[in-house]
Design a protein around this motif. Structure first.
Motif, PDB file in Angstrom:
ATOM      1  N   ALA A 679       0.722  -1.353   0.526  1.00 52.03           N
ATOM      2  CA  ALA A 679      -0.075   0.001   0.054  1.00 52.03           C
ATOM      3  C   ALA A 679       1.345   1.037  -0.352  1.00 52.03           C
ATOM      4  O   ALA A 679       1.737   1.417   0.399  1.00 52.03           O
ATOM      5  CB  ALA A 679      -0.940  -0.080   1.338  1.00 52.03           C
ATOM      6  N   ALA A 680       0.629   2.565  -0.307  1.00 54.12           N
ATOM      7  CA  ALA A 680       1.278   3.916  -0.716  1.00 54.12           C
ATOM      8  C   ALA A 680       1.515   4.186   0.797  1.00 54.12           C
ATOM      9  O   ALA A 680       0.247   4.866   1.412  1.00 54.12           O
ATOM     10  CB  ALA A 680       0.466   4.248  -1.782  1.00 54.12           C
ATOM     11  N   GLU A 681       2.100   5.120   0.649  1.00 62.35           N
ATOM     12  CA  GLU A 681       1.951   6.167   2.291  1.00 62.35           C
ATOM     13  C   GLU A 681       1.190   7.349   1.391  1.00 62.35           C
ATOM     14  O   GLU A 681       1.362   7.626   0.240  1.00 62.35           O
ATOM     15  CB  GLU A 681       3.665   6.454   1.907  1.00 62.35           C
ATOM     16  N   LYS A 682       0.562   7.817   2.343  1.00 63.40           N
ATOM     17  CA  LYS A 682      -0.100   8.884   2.325  1.00 63.40           C
ATOM     18  C   LYS A 682       1.132   9.882   1.963  1.00 63.40           C
ATOM     19  O   LYS A 682       1.061  10.256   2.950  1.00 63.40           O
ATOM     20  CB  LYS A 682      -1.658   8.605   2.864  1.00 63.40           C
ATOM     21  N   PRO A 683       0.648  10.841   1.345  1.00 60.30           N
ATOM     22  CA  PRO A 683       1.854  12.216   0.818  1.00 60.30           C
ATOM     23  C   PRO A 683       0.477  13.529   2.084  1.00 60.30           C
ATOM     24  O   PRO A 683      -0.146  13.480   2.140  1.00 60.30           O
ATOM     25  CB  PRO A 683       1.896  12.660   0.176  1.00 60.30           C
ATOM     26  N   SER A 684       1.458  14.371   2.430  1.00 62.07           N
ATOM     27  CA  SER A 684       0.701  15.134   3.514  1.00 62.07           C
ATOM     28  C   SER A 684       0.562  16.644   2.350  1.00 62.07           C
ATOM     29  O   SER A 684      -0.257  17.185   2.989  1.00 62.07           O
ATOM     30  CB  SER A 684       1.916  15.645   4.496  1.00 62.07           C
ATOM     31  N   SER A 685       1.433  16.640   1.044  1.00 63.14           N
ATOM     32  CA  SER A 685       0.844  17.069   0.312  1.00 63.14           C
ATOM     33  C   SER A 685       1.286  16.958  -0.866  1.00 63.14           C
ATOM     34  O   SER A 685       2.573  16.477  -0.796  1.00 63.14           O
ATOM     35  CB  SER A 685       1.266  19.193   0.685  1.00 63.14           C
ATOM     36  N   ILE A 686       1.345  17.890  -1.825  1.00 65.38           N
ATOM     37  CA  ILE A 686       2.056  17.004  -3.359  1.00 65.38           C
ATOM     38  C   ILE A 686       2.106  18.068  -4.271  1.00 65.38           C
ATOM     39  O   ILE A 686       1.232  19.313  -4.302  1.00 65.38           O
ATOM     40  CB  ILE A 686       0.382  16.513  -4.561  1.00 65.38           C
ATOM     41  N   GLU A 711      11.144  -6.950   1.409  1.00 62.86           N
ATOM     42  CA  GLU A 711      10.064  -6.026   1.781  1.00 62.86           C
ATOM     43  C   GLU A 711      10.693  -3.909   1.785  1.00 62.86           C
ATOM     44  O   GLU A 711       9.805  -3.899   1.690  1.00 62.86           O
ATOM     45  CB  GLU A 711       9.847  -7.183   2.427  1.00 62.86           C
ATOM     46  N   SER A 712      11.410  -5.002   3.253  1.00 57.90           N
ATOM     47  CA  SER A 712      12.225  -3.744   3.587  1.00 57.90           C
ATOM     48  C   SER A 712      12.712  -2.407   2.147  1.00 57.90           C
ATOM     49  O   SER A 712      12.513  -1.202   2.501  1.00 57.90           O
ATOM     50  CB  SER A 712      13.639  -3.828   4.416  1.00 57.90           C
ATOM     51  N   ALA A 713      13.230  -2.702   1.264  1.00 57.94           N
ATOM     52  CA  ALA A 713      13.768  -2.103   0.048  1.00 57.94           C
ATOM     53  C   ALA A 713      12.003  -1.307  -0.322  1.00 57.94           C
ATOM     54  O   ALA A 713      12.585  -0.066  -0.683  1.00 57.94           O
ATOM     55  CB  ALA A 713      14.435  -2.644  -0.930  1.00 57.94           C
ATOM     56  N   ILE A 714      11.361  -2.174  -0.720  1.00 59.10           N
ATOM     57  CA  ILE A 714      10.432  -1.695  -1.445  1.00 59.10           C
ATOM     58  C   ILE A 714       9.444  -0.539  -0.197  1.00 59.10           C
ATOM     59  O   ILE A 714       9.119   0.629  -1.065  1.00 59.10           O
ATOM     60  CB  ILE A 714       9.196  -3.160  -1.641  1.00 59.10           C
ATOM     61  N   ASN A 715       9.295  -0.474   1.294  1.00 56.55           N
ATOM     62  CA  ASN A 715       8.838   0.445   2.346  1.00 56.55           C
ATOM     63  C   ASN A 715       9.746   1.467   2.122  1.00 56.55           C
ATOM     64  O   ASN A 715       9.133   2.863   1.979  1.00 56.55           O
ATOM     65  CB  ASN A 715       8.630  -0.598   3.742  1.00 56.55           C
ATOM     66  N   LYS A 716      10.824   1.285   2.577  1.00 57.17           N
ATOM     67  CA  LYS A 716      11.386   2.230   2.161  1.00 57.17           C
ATOM     68  C   LYS A 716      11.748   3.367   0.963  1.00 57.17           C
ATOM     69  O   LYS A 716      12.058   4.508   0.930  1.00 57.17           O
ATOM     70  CB  LYS A 716      13.530   2.090   2.599  1.00 57.17           C
ATOM     71  N   ALA A 717      11.312   3.219  -0.604  1.00 51.27           N
ATOM     72  CA  ALA A 717      11.433   3.463  -1.287  1.00 51.27           C
ATOM     73  C   ALA A 717      10.151   4.052  -1.587  1.00 51.27           C
ATOM     74  O   ALA A 717      10.153   5.777  -1.895  1.00 51.27           O
ATOM     75  CB  ALA A 717      11.506   2.714  -2.931  1.00 51.27           C
ATOM     76  N   GLN A 718       8.945   3.568  -0.820  1.00 53.10           N
ATOM     77  CA  GLN A 718       7.609   4.200  -1.384  1.00 53.10           C
ATOM     78  C   GLN A 718       8.055   5.430   0.332  1.00 53.10           C
ATOM     79  O   GLN A 718       7.417   6.602  -0.375  1.00 53.10           O
ATOM     80  CB  GLN A 718       7.299   3.215  -0.481  1.00 53.10           C
ATOM     81  N   ARG A 719       8.109   5.683   1.335  1.00 54.73           N
ATOM     82  CA  ARG A 719       7.947   6.590   1.840  1.00 54.73           C
ATOM     83  C   ARG A 719       9.227   7.697   1.659  1.00 54.73           C
ATOM     84  O   ARG A 719       9.347   8.814   1.326  1.00 54.73           O
ATOM     85  CB  ARG A 719       8.999   5.854   3.055  1.00 54.73           C
ATOM     86  N   ALA A 720      10.919   7.058   0.391  1.00 51.15           N
ATOM     87  CA  ALA A 720      11.487   8.123   0.097  1.00 51.15           C
ATOM     88  C   ALA A 720      10.386   8.643  -1.055  1.00 51.15           C
ATOM     89  O   ALA A 720      10.243  10.198  -1.442  1.00 51.15           O
ATOM     90  CB  ALA A 720      12.646   8.061  -0.569  1.00 51.15           C
ATOM     91  N   ALA A 721       9.841   7.937  -2.038  1.00 54.71           N
ATOM     92  CA  ALA A 721       9.410   8.725  -3.002  1.00 54.71           C
ATOM     93  C   ALA A 721       7.830  10.034  -2.629  1.00 54.71           C
ATOM     94  O   ALA A 721       7.292  10.428  -3.133  1.00 54.71           O
ATOM     95  CB  ALA A 721       8.149   7.632  -3.715  1.00 54.71           C
TER      96      ALA A 721
END
Length: 760
Positions: A679-686, A711-721
C-alpha cells in the motif's frame, strides 16, 4: 477456469502433455541457470562458475577417451587438450556419463577412470542412448559428437571441439547407415569444430545431408584461393569448399549471427589437420577402399564399421594415423577455444561488464592504457542528465493560451534522478551520462559535484546540447503533458561507455529508457554474467526499447528487474507480443510449469479488492504473468494505490514470513510466482510528481544492493517517493537527511536471494 484460459484466444496457452524437470544445484543449494535435469545431469563447479561469469567454455567429447585410443595415450591426450583450451583463454568441459549421471566437466581422476575402463566396459553414448543409460542402465559411457552436443546445449555451452564427425556411410541407400551426428547438427544450436568427416564415409552425400538440414559446412582456408574440404587425416580432397573463412573471429561472428536469429541448427567448422601430420588423401583412399571391402566381406555393419576401419588404417599407416589423430584433436581444441573467446565478447556484449571486471579475450598489444579498475560500485546508473523545467498551473488549465504557472528549474533526467536517490541511501553509486559543452552542461556538472557524486562518468560531447525535459502539471500537481530532448543520450559513444562500465565494477546496473535500443541491447543482451540489471522504462513509448526478438528466458534472462507503471507495463507487453516472445515453446512450458490456476486467480481477486485495484480487468495481472519468464522481478508502480511486486523465484523460496502476505502459484515446476501488494504512503502534500518514480527505484536499488531485504527496500523506497512528492526537486534532498528516520522499519529478511544469478 485458469487465468490463462480466460485470456483472448491469441494469448491462450496449450498445456503440454509432458514436461521435463529442471536442475538444481547439488552443492550450494542455489539454482543454476544451465542445470535443467538434476536427477540426470551434473555440472562441475568450475564450469558452473565459468558460465555464470560469462567466461568462454569449450565442450569436449569422451568417446575418444573410451573408444578412440588405448590407455594411457587416451588420458594423456585428454589432459593435453584441456591444457590447450586453458592456455587459449577458455574453460574445458569434457562430457561423459558416469554411473548413470551425465557429467559436464570432468575432474582428472574421472577421466583416468574412463581411460582405464576401455571400450569393453563402457559404451558409446549418443542421443538415443542418453535416456537409457541415465534412466535404466545407470552405466558409464563416452559421449559421441551427438551426445556431447546435447549436453553442451543443455549447459548453455556454444562451442564444441572434437576430432571428426560421423556422416553418411557408403552404400547408405541400402543400409540407411547415417550417423546421428548429422541429425544433431540440424537440430541443436552448438558450433562443432572438427577436421571434417571421417574419410571412409560418403563425403558428397554427407555434405548434401548437412545442407538439407540447414547446417553450414565451413572450412578454414585462404579466401581467393582454392580451398578443399578436409578429410580428417588430409588437408585436401577432391571436393571444393563452398564456404571459406580465415579467422576464429569470423567463425564467432557466424555463430553469433545464428544465435541472434534464433536458428535451432548448429554450425560445422572444418579445421584442416596441421601440415606436419597431413596424410595425402589419395594414399588414404586406397587404404580405406580396402578396409571397406573387408567390412563388406566380413558382414561388419553399423557401429562396428568405424572402429574396424580405424584399426585397418592404423595398421596400414604404421601408426601415423594415430599421431595425426592426436595432432588434429589438439589443433581443433585450440581453434575451438579461440572461437569461444571471440564469441563470449560478441554474445554477452558484456564480457566487459563482468562483476570481476575481467576481460576474457586475449588483449592485443597496444599503446593505449587499459582502464584502471576502481573500487566496486553498488549501483551504476546509465542514463540521462537533463535540465528539468516544471510548469505547475495555478489555475484550471486552458488549451491554446498562456496559463499562469509556477515554473521551477532543477537538475533532472531519469538516470540522474535514480543515481541521486541511490546515492542518498549511502550506496556506492556512479552515474554514466553525457552533457553538451554548453552552459547547461557546466551547471549540471557543478550540481553533480555539489551532491557529493563522482562526475568522472559524465562525458562532455561536442555537437549536442544538454538534454532537457519540460513537464506541464495541472493545478492538482498531476502531469498533463511533457516534452523531452534526449538526443545526446540516445547517441552516447559505445566504446567509451564500455570502458566506464568496466572501471565501475558494478553489482547492479540500472538502465534508463532514454538510452537507444542498440545501447540497451549492447549492455543487457547476450548470456548471463555476474551483474544484475534493472530497467526504468521512463515513458510509454520508450518502455518498448527493452524488447528484442532474441530475449532469453528465466533463469538465463539478463534483465533482473523492471519498474514500469501501468501504461509502461502495457507497452512492454504489447512489444513482446508483437515480437512473438509469447510464441516460444520454452515460454509455453515455463508458464505451464508455474501453474497459474483458479485458486491463484481467486486469491488475486481478493488481493485486488483489498488494494482497490482490479488486477485482472485492468490487464495488469495477465501482462505481468506473461512477462515474468523474461522479467522475473517486476515492481509495478500504481501511483496512489501503491506497488505490485511480482517475482519469479525457485520453488523452495520461503514465503512463511513475508509481509505483506503474498499470493503464490502452486505449479509442479521448479519456479513459482510470488505476488505482493504494498500500500502507498499517504503524502502530507503534493507539490510535484516529477521524479517520484525515479526516487522510488533509486532508493530501492540503493537499499537492496547492500541489504538484500526485498520488502524493506520497497517500503523505504515508497517513503522516499512521498518526500519527493512534497518537493519541487526531482529528488528531495531531505531523503539524505532523513534516511535514518525512514530506515527504522524492520522487515523480515527473505531466506533466498532472488538475484543470486542474473534474472533469478
Amino acid at each position: 477456469m485458469s487465468l490463462l484460459l480466460r485470456l483472448p484466444r491469441a494469448l491462450r496457452i496449450p498445456r503440454p502433455q509432458t514436461l521435463a524437470p529442471r536442475l538444481y544445484s547439488t552443492t550450494s543449494g542455489e539454482r543454476e541457470p544451465w542445470r535443467r535435469f538434476s536427477k540426470f545431469i551434473q555440472v562441475s563447479e568450475e564450469v558452473q562458475q565459468a558460465l555464470a561469469e560469462g567466461k568462454p567454455v569449450v565442450a569436449l567429447e569422451s568417446a575418444i577417451i573410451t573408444h578412440g585410443l588405448p590407455y594411457p595415450d587416451n588420458v594423456e591426450l585428454a589432459a593435453k587438450v584441456e591444457q590447450t583450451i586453458r592456455e587459449a583463454g577458455a574453460i574445458p568441459a569434457t562430457t561423459a556419463v558416469i554411473h548413470g549421471i551425465a557429467r559436464i566437466g570432468l575432474e582428472a581422476s574421472l577421466i583416468d577412470v574412463l581411460g582405464k575402463a576401455g571400450s569393453k566396459n563402457v559404451q558409446k553414448v549418443s542421443r538415443r542412448d542418453l535416456p537409457w543409460i541415465t534412466g535404466v542402465d545407470t552405466a558409464s559411457g563416452g559421449t559421441t559428437v551427438a551426445g556431447t552436443m546435447i549436453l553442451a546445449h543443455h549447459a548453455g555451452i556454444k562451442v564444441f571441439a572434437t576430432g571428426g564427425i560421423g556422416g553418411v556411410h557408403r552404400a547408405a541407400a541400402n543400409s540407411m547407415d547415417i550417423s546421428a551426428d548429422l541429425a544433431e547438427l540440424g537440430r541443436t544450436p552448438v558450433a562443432v569444430v572438427c577436421s571434417g568427416a571421417k574419410p571412409f564415409l560418403d563425403i558428397e552425400r554427407t555434405m548434401e545431408y548437412l545442407e538439407t538440414v540447414g547446417v553450414p559446412a565451413i572450412t578454414f582456408g585462404k579466401k581467393g584461393e582454392d580451398t578443399f574440404i578436409p578429410l580428417f587425416y588430409s588437408r585436401d580432397s577432391r571436393w571444393k569448399a563452398e564456404m571459406v573463412i580465415e579467422t576464429s573471429a569470423e567463425a564467432a561472428r557466424i555463430v553469433y549471427a545464428a544465435q541472434e536469429m534464433g536458428l535451432e541448427s548448429g554450425q560445422l567448422f572444418m579445421n584442416p589437420i596441421p601440415n606436419s601430420h597431413h596424410i595425402n588423401h589419395l594414399a588414404m583412399k586406397d587404404i580405406i577402399t580396402g578396409a571397406v571391402t573387408r567390412c563388406r566381406k566380413k558382414g561388419i555393419t553399423g557401429k562396428a564399421i568405424t572402429p574396424y576401419t580405424l584399426e585397418v588404417i592404423r595398421e596400414q599407416t604404421r601408426g601415423a594415423s594415430v599421431l595425426a589423430n592426436k595432432a588434429l584433436v589438439v589443433n581443433n581444441a585450440k581453434r575451438g577455444a579461440e572461437i569461444a573467446v571471440e564469441l563470449a565478447a560478441l554474445t554477452n556484449g558484456s564480457t566487459w561488464i563482468n562483476a570481476a571486471s575481467e576481460v576474457y579475450r586475449p588483449k592485443p598489444a597496444t599503446d593505449t592504457p587499459e582502464p584502471t579498475v576502481t573500487s566496486k560500485t553498488d549501483v551504476l546508473v546509465v542514463g540521462s542528465i537533463a535540465i528539468d523545467l516544471s510548469c505547475d498551473a495555478t489555475t484550471a488549465v486552458q488549451l491554446s493560451t498562456s496559463n499562469p504557472s509556477r515554473i521551477g528549474e532543477s537538475l533532472g533526467g531519469v538516470g540522474n534522478n535514480v543515481a541521486t536517490a541511490a546515492h542518498y541511501t549511502g550506496a556506492a553509486t556512479k552515474l554514466i551520462s553525457a552533457v553538451g559543452k554548453d552552459l547547461s552542461g557546466d551547471w549540471a556538472l557543478q550540481r553533480i559535484k555539489t551532491k557529493g557524486m563522482d562526475p568522472m562518468g559524465i562525458k562532455l560531447v561536442e555537437g549536442y546540447s544538454t538534454a532537457r525535459y519540460v513537464a506541464f502539471n495541472d493545478s492538482d500537481g498531476n502531469m498533463s503533458v511533457a516534452s523531452a530532448d534526449m538526443a545526446i543520450i540516445e547517441n552516447i559513444d559505445h566504446e567509451w561507455l564500455k570502458e566506464r562500465i568496466v572501471k565501475a565494477r558494478p553489482a547492479w546496473i540500472c538502465l534508463d529508457g532514454n538510452l537507444s535500443s542498440e545501447t540497451i541491447k549492447m549492455i543487457a543482451g547476450g548470456e548471463p554474467t555476474g551483474v544484475s540489471i534493472a530497467f526504468e522504462p521512463t515513458s510509454v513509448e520508450k518502455a518498448a526499447r527493452i524488447i528484442h526478438p532474441r530475449m532469453r528466458l528465466y533463469p538465463r534472462t539478463r534483465i533482473s528487474l523492471v519498474s514500469p507503471n501501468e501504461l509502461e507495463l502495457a507497452s512492454i507487453f504489447n512489444a513482446a507480443k508483437e515480437k512473438e516472445l509469447f510464441e516460444a515453446e520454452k515460454w509455453f512450458k515455463m508458464i505451464d510449469e508455474i501453474g497459474v490456476d483458479s485458486m491463484f486467480n481467486n486469491e488475486m481477486e481478493m488481493l485486488g479488492h483489498q488494494a482497490g485495484v482490479d488486477f485482472r480487468s485492468t490487464g495488469i495481472l495477465q501482462q505481468a504473468v506473461h512477462l515474468a519468464p523474461y522479467f522475473p522481478n517486476q515492481l509495478i508502480k500504481l501511483g496512489s494505490r501503491g506497488v505490485l511486486s511480482v517475482r519469479l523465484v525457485p520453488s523452495e523460496f520461503d514465503i512463511s514470513e513475508l509481509v505483506p502476505k503474498p499470493v503464490v502459484t502452486r505449479g509442479s515446476g521448479p519456479d513459482k510466482l510470488v505476488v505482493q501488494h504494498f500500500a502507498a504512503e499517504k503524502p502530507s502534500s503534493i507539490v510535484s510528481v516529477n521524479g517520484v518514480g525515479d526516487t522510488f527505484l533509486g532508493v530501492f536499488l540503493g537499499h537492496y544492493s547492500r541489504k538484500r531485504e526485498w520488502e524493506s527496500a520497497i517500503n523505504k523506497a515508497q517513503r522516499a517517493a512521498v518526500l519527493t512528492l512534497a518537493s519541487m526537486e526531482s529528488v528531495n534532498p531531505d531523503i539524505e537527511a532523513k534516511k535514518k528516520k525512514y530506515g527504522k522499519l524492520q522487515e523480515p529478511v527473505t531466506s533466498i536471494n532472488p538475484f543470486t544469478r542474473i534474472g533469478s
